[in-house]
Design a protein around this motif. Structure first.
Motif, PDB file in Angstrom:
ATOM      1  N   ALA A 619       0.639  -1.250   0.031  1.00 48.73           N
ATOM      2  CA  ALA A 619      -0.068  -0.082   0.070  1.00 48.73           C
ATOM      3  C   ALA A 619       0.820   1.355  -0.049  1.00 48.73           C
ATOM      4  O   ALA A 619       0.448   2.223  -0.438  1.00 48.73           O
ATOM      5  CB  ALA A 619      -0.969   0.131   1.154  1.00 48.73           C
ATOM      6  N   ASP A 620       2.160   1.239   0.319  1.00 47.18           N
ATOM      7  CA  ASP A 620       3.025   2.420   0.465  1.00 47.18           C
ATOM      8  C   ASP A 620       3.998   2.481  -0.487  1.00 47.18           C
ATOM      9  O   ASP A 620       4.591   3.751  -0.579  1.00 47.18           O
ATOM     10  CB  ASP A 620       3.490   2.409   1.973  1.00 47.18           C
ATOM     11  N   ALA A 621       4.547   1.458  -1.134  1.00 46.44           N
ATOM     12  CA  ALA A 621       5.627   1.501  -2.114  1.00 46.44           C
ATOM     13  C   ALA A 621       5.628   0.359  -3.063  1.00 46.44           C
ATOM     14  O   ALA A 621       4.907  -0.653  -2.708  1.00 46.44           O
ATOM     15  CB  ALA A 621       6.919   1.238  -1.196  1.00 46.44           C
ATOM     16  N   ALA A 622       6.296   0.458  -4.047  1.00 49.66           N
ATOM     17  CA  ALA A 622       6.414  -0.356  -5.206  1.00 49.66           C
ATOM     18  C   ALA A 622       7.961  -0.331  -5.685  1.00 49.66           C
ATOM     19  O   ALA A 622       8.443   0.701  -5.856  1.00 49.66           O
ATOM     20  CB  ALA A 622       5.446   0.131  -6.376  1.00 49.66           C
ATOM     21  N   VAL A 623       8.403  -1.682  -5.917  1.00 52.02           N
ATOM     22  CA  VAL A 623       9.957  -1.585  -6.366  1.00 52.02           C
ATOM     23  C   VAL A 623       9.558  -2.391  -7.711  1.00 52.02           C
ATOM     24  O   VAL A 623       8.997  -3.435  -7.856  1.00 52.02           O
ATOM     25  CB  VAL A 623      10.686  -2.368  -5.460  1.00 52.02           C
ATOM     26  N   TYR A 624      10.267  -1.885  -8.641  1.00 49.18           N
ATOM     27  CA  TYR A 624      10.245  -2.300 -10.119  1.00 49.18           C
ATOM     28  C   TYR A 624      11.615  -2.866 -10.575  1.00 49.18           C
ATOM     29  O   TYR A 624      12.502  -2.119 -10.119  1.00 49.18           O
ATOM     30  CB  TYR A 624       9.793  -1.454 -11.053  1.00 49.18           C
ATOM     31  N   ALA A 625      11.811  -3.780 -11.270  1.00 45.75           N
ATOM     32  CA  ALA A 625      12.966  -4.361 -11.810  1.00 45.75           C
ATOM     33  C   ALA A 625      12.635  -4.563 -13.524  1.00 45.75           C
ATOM     34  O   ALA A 625      11.630  -4.895 -13.851  1.00 45.75           O
ATOM     35  CB  ALA A 625      13.268  -5.698 -11.104  1.00 45.75           C
ATOM     36  N   LEU A 626      13.852  -4.707 -14.352  1.00 48.81           N
ATOM     37  CA  LEU A 626      13.684  -5.174 -15.645  1.00 48.81           C
ATOM     38  C   LEU A 626      13.356  -6.731 -15.835  1.00 48.81           C
ATOM     39  O   LEU A 626      13.777  -7.256 -15.073  1.00 48.81           O
ATOM     40  CB  LEU A 626      14.965  -4.781 -16.406  1.00 48.81           C
ATOM     41  N   ARG A 627      12.423  -6.857 -16.686  1.00 46.98           N
ATOM     42  CA  ARG A 627      12.218  -8.287 -16.803  1.00 46.98           C
ATOM     43  C   ARG A 627      13.338  -8.949 -17.368  1.00 46.98           C
ATOM     44  O   ARG A 627      13.498 -10.217 -16.927  1.00 46.98           O
ATOM     45  CB  ARG A 627      10.898  -8.317 -17.738  1.00 46.98           C
ATOM     46  N   GLU A 628      14.278  -8.513 -18.216  1.00 44.30           N
ATOM     47  CA  GLU A 628      15.287  -9.097 -18.547  1.00 44.30           C
ATOM     48  C   GLU A 628      16.419  -8.342 -17.852  1.00 44.30           C
ATOM     49  O   GLU A 628      16.691  -7.131 -18.392  1.00 44.30           O
ATOM     50  CB  GLU A 628      15.308  -9.146 -20.244  1.00 44.30           C
ATOM     51  N   ALA A 629      17.437  -8.763 -17.117  1.00 45.95           N
ATOM     52  CA  ALA A 629      18.490  -8.142 -16.551  1.00 45.95           C
ATOM     53  C   ALA A 629      19.289  -7.878 -17.565  1.00 45.95           C
ATOM     54  O   ALA A 629      19.706  -8.657 -18.360  1.00 45.95           O
ATOM     55  CB  ALA A 629      18.963  -9.013 -15.247  1.00 45.95           C
ATOM     56  N   PRO A 630      19.934  -6.544 -17.364  1.00 44.19           N
ATOM     57  CA  PRO A 630      21.129  -6.171 -18.288  1.00 44.19           C
ATOM     58  C   PRO A 630      22.154  -7.262 -17.990  1.00 44.19           C
ATOM     59  O   PRO A 630      22.430  -7.607 -17.060  1.00 44.19           O
ATOM     60  CB  PRO A 630      21.493  -4.580 -18.011  1.00 44.19           C
ATOM     61  N   PRO A 631      23.223  -7.360 -19.098  1.00 47.60           N
ATOM     62  CA  PRO A 631      24.377  -8.316 -18.935  1.00 47.60           C
ATOM     63  C   PRO A 631      25.384  -7.713 -18.064  1.00 47.60           C
ATOM     64  O   PRO A 631      25.225  -6.486 -17.809  1.00 47.60           O
ATOM     65  CB  PRO A 631      24.691  -8.453 -20.348  1.00 47.60           C
ATOM     66  N   GLY A 632      26.086  -8.454 -17.563  1.00 49.42           N
ATOM     67  CA  GLY A 632      27.391  -8.117 -16.668  1.00 49.42           C
ATOM     68  C   GLY A 632      26.970  -8.441 -15.297  1.00 49.42           C
ATOM     69  O   GLY A 632      26.141  -9.079 -14.810  1.00 49.42           O
ATOM     70  N   ALA A 633      28.145  -8.234 -14.507  1.00 47.59           N
ATOM     71  CA  ALA A 633      28.043  -8.451 -12.888  1.00 47.59           C
ATOM     72  C   ALA A 633      27.994  -7.268 -12.183  1.00 47.59           C
ATOM     73  O   ALA A 633      28.604  -6.172 -12.633  1.00 47.59           O
ATOM     74  CB  ALA A 633      29.285  -9.309 -12.630  1.00 47.59           C
ATOM     75  N   PRO A 634      27.353  -7.141 -11.173  1.00 49.76           N
ATOM     76  CA  PRO A 634      27.145  -5.928 -10.529  1.00 49.76           C
ATOM     77  C   PRO A 634      28.484  -5.594  -9.802  1.00 49.76           C
ATOM     78  O   PRO A 634      29.441  -6.422  -9.663  1.00 49.76           O
ATOM     79  CB  PRO A 634      26.407  -6.309  -9.310  1.00 49.76           C
ATOM     80  N   GLU A 635      28.847  -4.097  -9.526  1.00 52.83           N
ATOM     81  CA  GLU A 635      30.058  -3.845  -9.219  1.00 52.83           C
ATOM     82  C   GLU A 635      30.197  -4.140  -7.570  1.00 52.83           C
ATOM     83  O   GLU A 635      29.378  -4.476  -6.848  1.00 52.83           O
ATOM     84  CB  GLU A 635      30.199  -2.236  -9.009  1.00 52.83           C
ATOM     85  N   PRO A 636      31.718  -4.420  -7.419  1.00 55.06           N
ATOM     86  CA  PRO A 636      31.918  -4.828  -5.925  1.00 55.06           C
ATOM     87  C   PRO A 636      31.716  -3.623  -5.029  1.00 55.06           C
ATOM     88  O   PRO A 636      31.815  -2.449  -5.475  1.00 55.06           O
ATOM     89  CB  PRO A 636      33.314  -5.358  -5.764  1.00 55.06           C
ATOM     90  N   ALA A 637      31.516  -4.152  -3.783  1.00 51.79           N
ATOM     91  CA  ALA A 637      31.354  -2.732  -2.705  1.00 51.79           C
ATOM     92  C   ALA A 637      32.732  -2.114  -2.755  1.00 51.79           C
ATOM     93  O   ALA A 637      33.727  -2.644  -2.352  1.00 51.79           O
ATOM     94  CB  ALA A 637      30.899  -3.225  -1.532  1.00 51.79           C
ATOM     95  N   THR A 638      32.713  -0.678  -2.469  1.00 47.76           N
ATOM     96  CA  THR A 638      33.832   0.047  -2.499  1.00 47.76           C
ATOM     97  C   THR A 638      33.862   0.931  -1.583  1.00 47.76           C
ATOM     98  O   THR A 638      33.390   2.227  -1.663  1.00 47.76           O
ATOM     99  CB  THR A 638      34.322   0.742  -3.851  1.00 47.76           C
TER     100      THR A 638
END
Length: 712
Positions: A619-638
């Protein structure tokens, strides 16, 4: 014979011990009814007590009826738009109760204190009682600082500028852990009740500050009361500012109570109105140690507060009203030394951000006053205009109080310094558009006491002045001012609650994001100006500080045009999400002029897109993502290197060493001067310390200039 007996008995009567007194004659029981003059003192106590009880009942009894559904109906006036009318009547009765206590010839201290505390609790505990989650998004972000400290054991200056001033977070983490408060639910309760605790604690130094003014009891109590009714700025949430503001109040109270110098002789025949110090040199030495400790605690905790302290001390010394004439130099070395050495990540390479606003008085005032009112809904603009009007009213009353004080035959110097010196901040920085709020925040202690002197300008030390107070209608005028201030408080403080309130669904959505931040995640949120408006109205940052990157993204005016949002998700890379929260949507509607149906239409548009999928929906929030995730790996925490980060050179090391020695010499010099008479010439030891300090000062200044020149 009888005469001789009398002669012998007389000496016996004369030699009776002093304690052997004749018994008091018996008083016949009263046979007449009690006169009105005897009943009047009781009425002066009973009537305010009844008003206080009635005000409390009217204020709090309707509050349990405010549930989440009622709060969801908030509009441009925030809580004011959904509070039942008895709450406003109760607030008015609390004001009437306090004003009624200003009428008697003698103070009812217990009732005055009780009414003052009850008023503060009623004004500041309301959201903590009616809202399910702790309010204000930035307070949640500060919980993230504590979580990072607890998890890593150090700071991360590369992540946030506030890590260059980690004193508050380190102290809070230590105290909370020592008290066994480690559970997130317990920490949330600390954040929930923090504003109330801060405002109650602020009454203590305010009372001490009021005692530094040579005024009647009505003026002192009324000044603290005006301060409580005008504390709507909203910087009392869980933050370094609220902590250092308490330090500032205690610093100012000690300075004006025990370290004011006697007024210098001049052509002005008006007597000084500040109470002269009443402590021995030994006690003043201890108080000086406390004063320096307060400043030293503020320096590593906040960027602005130490320089306000420094400005107040400097002006008092220039006016000849501070006995600690060497204190500005000592405090200046401490404050500038911290910024130059230990806050290097903040200004290194960003010299313009630190000093670019100096001299831009008009631009700084515009950005923090009129710039914050432009755009938005008409009702929300009413809230912003009320803030400007209330601040102007208090400062106008302060100026009138200074004038009435002078007309009454008194001279006021210290309080105007507290009230008007903070305005110098306009000439230094815009402070992210918040400089006007900070100026009023720091000016309020002196301005509130001066405003009270506008109604009660006399000290009440003579019979003529006391007789005048008995027939004066000043309490009635103070009542009218109090009613205006408390009504303005409710609008100015709680008018933004539609987007400053934190909703349960928003917290749940952020918890989902934290759980999927492996190793990192990019969270896109909607902003009307991604370059300037970079603080979301979301409970953000309470966990995983180095693993979640918050990306402000342009919110389309037309909610049908959601294509750029999907494109921004693709550009953000893998493990990226877009969040739409009710708090941020309310902010866009009220402060940026977006339509009232904007959120509903945007969610419908996002749901209809084939390339997006909702991963969180409540009721208070919505989070969306791409149906097909972009290629590659997420960046490491820095997170970057742990702080403090200091670039050492031989010249900077010499400067740091000389600055430390300079602080010790200047501190010793001030302690020695406390034991000398006010008009006595400096002792040989004091003169020797001064001449030893001069070369150290030159080396320190040269090293600071060299660091700024080479690293900026």
């Amino acid at each position: 014979m009888s005469g001789g007996t009398a002669a012998r008995e007389k000496p016996a009567a004369e030699h009776r011990p002093a304690w052997a007194k004749d018994p008091a004659p018996e008083v016949p029981p009263p046979t007449t009814p009690v006169t009105p003059s005897r009943r009047r003192p009781r009425l002066r106590t009973v009537v305010p007590a009844v008003l206080l009880a009635a005000g409390l009942a009217l204020y709090w009894l309707p509050v349990p009826g405010l549930d989440e559904a009622a709060l969801d109906a908030m509009g441009g006036l925030g809580l004011v738009g959904v509070l039942p009318w008895p709450v406003f009547a109760g607030a008015a009765l609390l004001v009437v109760a306090f004003a009624a206590l200003l009428w008697p010839s003698r103070p009812q201290r217990l009732l005055l204190g009780l009414t003052l505390v009850v008023t503060v609790v009623s004004l500041h505990a309301l959201p903590a009682v009616v809202e399910e989650q702790p309010r204000f998004a930035t307070a949640w972000q500060h919980l993230g600082f504590l979580e990072y400290l607890d998890r890593t054991g150090g700071s991360a200056p590369a992540l946030d500028a506030r890590w260059s001033w980690p004193g508050f977070f380190a102290a809070a983490a230590f105290v909370l852990r020592a008290c066994g408060v480690t559970d997130p639910a317990q920490l949330a309760e600390v954040v929930r009740w923090w504003p109330l605790a801060v405002n109650l604690l602020a009454l203590v130094p305010l009372a001490l500050l009021a005692r530094s003014v040579r005024a009647g009891w009505r003026a002192r109590w009324c000044g603290v009361w005006f301060f409580a009714l005008s504390s709507w700025v909203g910087q009392d949430y869980f933050s370094p500012q609220s902590f250092t503001y308490l330090l500032y109040l205690a610093f100012a109270a000690l300075l004006l109570r025990w370290f004011l110098a006697p007024s210098a002789p001049s052509g002005d025949t008006l007597p000084g109105t500040e109470a002269l110090p009443d402590a021995t040199p030994g006690r003043r030495a201890v108080l000086l140690g406390v004063l320096l400790t307060l400043f030293a605690a503020a320096v590593p905790a906040h960027q602005l507060t130490p320089f306000v302290m420094l400005g107040v001390v400097t002006v008092l010394v220039v006016l000849g009203r501070c006995a600690l004439r060497g204190l500005p130099l000592l405090l200046g070395v401490l404050a500038v030394g911290w910024v130059c050495f230990l806050a290097e990540p903040y200004w290194s390479g960003h010299f313009d951000e630190l000093f670019g606003g100096i001299g831009g008085l008009g631009a700084n005032v515009t950005s923090s006053v009129s710039g914050r009112i432009e755009g938005g809904s008409a009702t929300h603009q009413l809230v912003l205009y009320s803030r400007v009007a209330l601040a102007g009213l208090v400062m106008a009353l302060a100026g009138w109080g200074w004038w009435r004080r002078r007309e009454a035959g008194y001279r006021e110097r210290a309080l105007p310094v507290l009230a008007f010196v903070p305005a110098a901040g306009f000439a230094l920085q815009a402070y992210g558009g918040e400089m006007a709020l900070r100026v009023f925040l720091f000016a309020l202690p002196g301005a509130a006491l001066l405003a009270a002197l506008a109604f009660f300008p006399r000290a009440g030390t003579s019979e003529r002045e006391r007789a005048w107070d008995r027939v004066s209608l000043a309490p009635l005028a103070a009542l009218l001012a109090g009613l205006v201030l408390v009504g303005g408080f409710l609008v100015a403080r709680w008018g933004n609650e539609a987007f400053e309130r934190v909703r349960p669904g928003e917290v749940a959505a952020m918890e989902w994001v934290y759980a999927h931040a492996d190793p990192t995640v990019r969270l896109l949120w909607l902003s009307e100006d991604p370059e300037q408006s970079v603080t979301p109205a979301l409970p953000w940052g309470s966990r995983a500080m180095e693993r979640v990157r918050y990306v402000p993204t342009q919110a389309p005016r037309d909610p049908v045009l959601a294509g750029p949002l999907a494109e921004a998700l693709r550009e953000a890379g893998p493990v990226s999400y877009l969040i739409v929260g009710r708090g941020q949507s309310a902010y866009l509607e009220l402060d940026a002029g977006y339509s009232t149906s904007w959120e509903r239409r945007l969610l419908a548009t996002l749901d209809a897109r084939d390339d997006l999928v909702p991963v969180v929906r409540n009721a208070d929030a919505a989070v969306y993502a791409l149906r097909e995730a972009p290629p590659g790996a997420p960046e490491p925490a820095t997170p970057g290197p742990p702080g403090p980060t200091v670039t050492w050179t031989p010249w900077s090391a010499l400067g740091a060493l000389s600055a430390g020695l300079l602080v010790l010499l200047l501190g010793a010099r001030e302690f020695l001067r406390l034991h000398a008479a006010p008009d006595a010439p400096p002792s040989p030891a004091v003169r020797a310390l001064f001449w030893f300090a001069v070369p150290l000062l030159l080396v320190t200044v040269s090293a600071l200039v060299h660091r700024f020149w080479t690293l900026a």
